[in-house]
Enzyme design. Structure first.
Site, mmCIF file in Angstrom:
data_model
loop_
_atom_site.group_PDB
_atom_site.id
_atom_site.type_symbol
_atom_site.label_atom_id
_atom_site.label_comp_id
_atom_site.label_asym_id
_atom_site.label_seq_id
_atom_site.Cartn_x
_atom_site.Cartn_y
_atom_site.Cartn_z
ATOM 1 N N GLU A 29 0.833 -1.201 0.000
ATOM 2 C CA GLU A 29 0.000 0.000 0.000
ATOM 3 C C GLU A 29 0.875 1.263 0.000
ATOM 4 O OE1 GLU A 29 -2.277 -0.620 3.547
ATOM 5 O OE2 GLU A 29 -2.910 -2.616 2.894
ATOM 6 N N GLU A 60 -4.991 -6.409 3.323
ATOM 7 C CA GLU A 60 -3.891 -7.344 3.592
ATOM 8 C C GLU A 60 -4.262 -8.770 3.199
ATOM 9 O OE1 GLU A 60 -2.918 -3.678 5.464
ATOM 10 O OE2 GLU A 60 -4.748 -4.888 5.659
ATOM 11 N N GLN A 82 2.114 -2.451 5.923
ATOM 12 C CA GLN A 82 2.460 -1.128 6.458
ATOM 13 C C GLN A 82 2.861 -1.162 7.926
ATOM 14 O OE1 GLN A 82 -0.514 1.888 5.729
ATOM 15 N NE2 GLN A 82 0.458 2.457 3.805
ATOM 16 N N PHE A 83 2.111 -1.858 8.729
ATOM 17 C CA PHE A 83 2.438 -2.061 10.146
ATOM 18 C C PHE A 83 2.345 -3.557 10.422
ATOM 19 C CE2 PHE A 83 1.243 2.343 10.067
ATOM 20 C CZ PHE A 83 1.975 2.953 11.084
ATOM 21 N N ASP A 85 1.385 -5.123 12.821
ATOM 22 C CA ASP A 85 0.134 -5.476 13.503
ATOM 23 C C ASP A 85 -0.917 -6.003 12.520
ATOM 24 O OD1 ASP A 85 0.515 -3.412 16.227
ATOM 25 O OD2 ASP A 85 1.523 -2.916 14.359
ATOM 26 N N PHE A 86 -0.848 -5.538 11.273
ATOM 27 C CA PHE A 86 -1.878 -5.889 10.295
ATOM 28 C C PHE A 86 -1.688 -7.288 9.712
ATOM 29 C CE2 PHE A 86 -1.973 -1.075 9.161
ATOM 30 C CZ PHE A 86 -2.508 -0.789 10.403
ATOM 31 N N ILE A 87 -0.640 -7.984 10.145
ATOM 32 C CA ILE A 87 -0.405 -9.322 9.591
ATOM 33 C C ILE A 87 -1.546 -10.268 9.936
ATOM 34 C CG2 ILE A 87 0.892 -10.258 11.575
ATOM 35 C CD1 ILE A 87 2.715 -11.650 9.519
ATOM 36 N N MET A 88 -2.254 -9.973 11.038
ATOM 37 C CA MET A 88 -3.332 -10.884 11.430
ATOM 38 C C MET A 88 -4.443 -10.941 10.377
ATOM 39 S SD MET A 88 -4.563 -8.615 14.673
ATOM 40 C CE MET A 88 -2.867 -8.407 15.201
ATOM 41 N N HIS A 129 -0.805 -0.227 16.519
ATOM 42 C CA HIS A 129 0.243 -0.016 15.518
ATOM 43 C C HIS A 129 1.649 -0.118 16.117
ATOM 44 C CE1 HIS A 129 -3.346 1.911 13.874
ATOM 45 N NE2 HIS A 129 -2.792 1.875 12.672
#
Length: 326
Positions: A29, A60, A82-83, A85-88, A129
């Site tokens: 992104e 994601e 991007q962060f 944390d967003f891998i989930m 984040h």
């Protein structure tokens, strides 16, 4: 030798590999003209064009599926989340597809995807984040997990990750991006699974990950004034883990402190501590293994509370003093 920042080292590694191999491309992104959330892809779209610096929708789940599919069909994608944390949101594609497909196809499939994951606290981005979730990923067979602590290692490890035929999760600490270090312009790789002794010592082994390596080095310098000689070990990759270097250090010093930013409970430092306890190095210990990790709380927005939630230099010093009964 020239000095460049951690972020410049990662960009240089990606660019050099993209120039050498047309199958390598980056996707994520806002990575085009904007240069990504942290500016790591600045200038790359001008050099490589939109086909190889692919700006994606904000999903994601979608972009991780595209990256895994591209890897299985012969490309070598670098996916920027991007962060971290967003891998989930991307967990099914990473955990159930990328990690398992090579095994499920009897080794006939390869999944050479690198997932870049800016993580950690210190930037005031608050609870959603600022997390350190790398321990989740180390639990999944089939994934390799990298966590460089300086610019030199970041470049060498990124090059090795891009060339690996397995999925590699590449954790980058946001607070390290502007930190400069000596990095050669020429091509070099650091093999995955090889730890580095950042400082030799005789009294205590500190095994630290990510930004905690830098804090451990600061603590070690201050402890020298108290006559405490600390050895600092940086695993560099969590999976595969270089157990031999860690165990040899523990046998030499007879005391060990494991330092990591993630929540102490269930953090990767517990795995390192257990590995030591189950080895013959346990018989060399003159004191119990100590762990220093983050608080069991969401990362606060308030800067002072944010600092209090994760280990700082003074916390490392105090733990070392306890190990030495001082």
């Amino acid at each position: 030798m020239r000095e460049i920042t951690y972020s410049e080292a990662i960009r240089e590694a990606m660019s050099q590999e993209m120039r050498k191999d047309q199958d390598v491309f980056i996707m994520g992104e806002d990575i085009g003209v904007y240069g990504g959330a942290f500016g790591l892809t600045n200038g790359m779209i001008e050099e490589f064009g939109p086909e190889r610096v692919r700006i994606t929708p904000i999903s994601e789940a979608a972009i991780s599926g595209c990256a895994v599919g591209a890897a299985m069909t012969g490309m070598r994608p670098i996916l920027e989340i991007q962060f971290s944390d967003f891998i989930m949101i991307a967990m099914d594609n990473i955990v159930n597809q990328a990690a398992k497909n090579r095994y499920m196809f009897g080794g006939k499939a390869k999944v050479p995807v690198v997932v870049r994951l800016p993580g950690g606290s210190g930037a005031g981005f608050a609870a959603q984040h600022s997390q350190s979730l790398e321990a989740w990923m180390t639990h999944i067979p089939g994934l390799k997990v990298v966590q460089p602590s300086n610019a030199y290692d970041a470049k060498g490890l990124m090059k090795a990750a891009i060339k690996d035929d397995n999925p590699v999760l590449f954790y980058e600490h946001k607070m390290l991006y502007p930190v400069k270090g000596e990095v050669p312009e020429e091509d070099y790789e650091i093999p995955l699974g090889k730890a580095d002794i950042k400082k030799s010592g005789t009294d205590i082994s500190i095994v630290a990950t990510g930004i905690m390596v830098n804090r451990a080095m600061e603590a070690a310098a201050e402890l020298e004034n108290e006559g405490i000689n600390v050895e600092v070990i940086d695993p560099r990759t969590l999976v595969p883990l270089d157990t031999e270097t860690i165990l040899e250090s523990v046998k030499k010093t007879s005391r060990v402190l494991v330092v990591y930013e993630a929540v102490k409970r269930g953090g990767y430092g517990a795995e390192i501590a257990s590995m030591i306890a189950e080895s013959d190095a346990f018989d060399y210990l003159d004191a119990p293994i100590r762990r220093l990790g983050g608080a069991a709380a969401p990362i606060p927005y308030n800067p002072e509370l944010e600092k209090a939630a994760v280990p700082q230099v003074n916390d490392i010093i105090k733990e070392c003093q306890k190990l030495m009964n001082k």
